[in-house]
Motif scaffolding. Structure first.
Motif, PDB file in Angstrom:
ATOM      1  N   VAL A   8       0.852  -1.189   0.000  1.00 15.11           N
ATOM      2  CA  VAL A   8       0.000   0.000   0.000  1.00 15.11           C
ATOM      3  C   VAL A   8       0.888   1.239   0.000  1.00 15.11           C
ATOM      4  N   TYR A  10       1.254   5.121   1.201  1.00 16.07           N
ATOM      5  CA  TYR A  10       0.743   6.123   2.132  1.00 16.07           C
ATOM      6  C   TYR A  10       1.344   7.463   1.735  1.00 16.07           C
ATOM      7  N   ASP A  57      -1.565   5.923  -7.635  1.00 18.28           N
ATOM      8  CA  ASP A  57      -2.924   6.342  -7.973  1.00 18.28           C
ATOM      9  C   ASP A  57      -3.625   6.790  -6.699  1.00 18.28           C
ATOM     10  N   GLY A  60      -6.949   5.240  -5.970  1.00 17.56           N
ATOM     11  CA  GLY A  60      -7.046   3.790  -5.849  1.00 17.56           C
ATOM     12  C   GLY A  60      -7.224   3.326  -4.411  1.00 17.56           C
ATOM     13  N   ASP A  61      -7.756   2.127  -4.256  1.00 16.55           N
ATOM     14  CA  ASP A  61      -7.983   1.571  -2.924  1.00 16.55           C
ATOM     15  C   ASP A  61      -6.685   1.274  -2.188  1.00 16.55           C
ATOM     16  N   GLU A  62      -5.595   1.122  -2.945  1.00 15.45           N
ATOM     17  CA  GLU A  62      -4.320   0.769  -2.334  1.00 15.45           C
ATOM     18  C   GLU A  62      -3.508   1.996  -1.904  1.00 15.45           C
ATOM     19  N   THR A  63      -4.095   3.168  -1.993  1.00 13.20           N
ATOM     20  CA  THR A  63      -3.399   4.401  -1.614  1.00 13.20           C
ATOM     21  C   THR A  63      -4.233   5.179  -0.603  1.00 13.20           C
ATOM     22  N   LYS A  64      -3.578   5.608   0.461  1.00 16.02           N
ATOM     23  CA  LYS A  64      -4.229   6.435   1.470  1.00 16.02           C
ATOM     24  C   LYS A  64      -3.489   7.765   1.555  1.00 16.02           C
ATOM     25  N   ASP A  79      -7.872  11.302   1.899  1.00 16.80           N
ATOM     26  CA  ASP A  79      -8.711  10.460   2.754  1.00 16.80           C
ATOM     27  C   ASP A  79      -8.909  11.112   4.118  1.00 16.80           C
ATOM     28  N   SER A 259      -4.837   3.987   8.750  1.00 15.05           N
ATOM     29  CA  SER A 259      -5.287   2.859   7.954  1.00 15.05           C
ATOM     30  C   SER A 259      -5.166   1.552   8.740  1.00 15.05           C
TER      31      SER A 259
END
Length: 263
Positions: A8, A10, A57, A60-64, A79, A259
């Motif tokens: 992921v 961050y 991205d 995207g769901d993999e980025t916070k 977020d 997260s």
């Protein structure tokens, strides 16, 4: 960092009044800085595009993403939006490796943050006048026709000329008068830097600082500024190689921590 975490990204984004800093921790470790310019929204879009070019991205769901700083509300894909004090404290603690006092000299404000037992115990912020900030030094460097680094180099060779005005406009008038009198650029530069150091020191000494003090922000790379500040506050002030990224680093770490807690 575990493999689970490294899958992921961050992202910490610190939109300052002068410069915007970005730190990415995870699969795509990176950091960069851009001028904020006149529009935080335009700068935010540029940051988004630059991250995408580096396979980050932000949607995207993999980025916070955590946004902080002067223009944090412009980061519409964040977020979480977190205050400067919280992010700078977390980033400063990371850079120092533990409890410390963070002195952050930014473009438009100066912050003094006391961190004890891993938490912010107290803080003080001067955002009413730019005369004790990096912006003041930039203005005076332009007036003298030099870069910021050249200003420090000149100051180190000069003898301090007093600049007493608390207002940037009036202080600039004092500098113009010195130029008209034929004073050396070295002495004028020494006076300019000393005036900022004095204002920062006065702010910091209003708090009971911890034994360890670190300097962050755009001036943290300057050995001369750090040394003069150490002399004025009577404590060793440590410069930090990545000090200008303290807020963005703290934001990225907080993105990870939030997260992990599922918040």
């Amino acid at each position: 960092m575990s493999e689970e975490v490294r899958n992921v990204n961050y992202v910490g984004i610190d939109i300052g009044s002068t410069a915007s800093k970005v730190v990415v921790r995870g699969t795509s470790d990176m950091q960069f800085v851009l001028p904020t310019g006149w529009s935080s929204k335009e700068t935010t879009q540029t940051i988004k595009e630059k991250l995408k070019e580096n396979d980050v991205d932000v949607l995207g769901d993999e980025t916070k993403v955590v946004a902080t700083g002067y223009g944090r509300i412009a980061v519409d894909f964040a977020d979480y939006v977190i205050t400067e004090i919280t992010c700078h404290a977390r980033g400063g603690r990371e850079l120092a490796g533990g409890d410390c006092t963070v002195i952050d000299v930014g473009g438009q404000d100066t912050k003094v943050i006391l961190i004890e037992n891993g938490m912010v115990q107290d803080f003080l912020m001067n955002d009413k006048c730019s005369a004790g900030t990096g912006k003041f030094l930039e203005i005076m460097a332009n007036r003298l026709g030099v870069t910021l680094q050249e200003l420090f180099d000149l100051a180190e060779k000069g003898t301090v000329l007093p600049i007493s005005s608390l207002c940037t406009v009036f202080a600039e008038s004092e500098v113009i008068n010195y130029i008209g009198e034929g004073r050396s650029r070295e002495d004028i530069a020494a006076g300019v830097v000393d005036s900022v150091v004095t204002k920062v020191a006065q702010l910091a000494m209003r708090k009971a600082m911890t034994d360890r003090v670190i300097l962050t922000g755009g001036l943290s790379h300057s050995a001369y500024f750090t040394r003069r500040l150490s002399e004025q506050i009577g404590k060793n002030v440590e410069s930090t190689a990545d000090g200008r990224y303290a807020g963005a680093l703290g934001a990225a770490i907080l993105a990870e921590e939030k997260s992990r807690r599922g918040r």
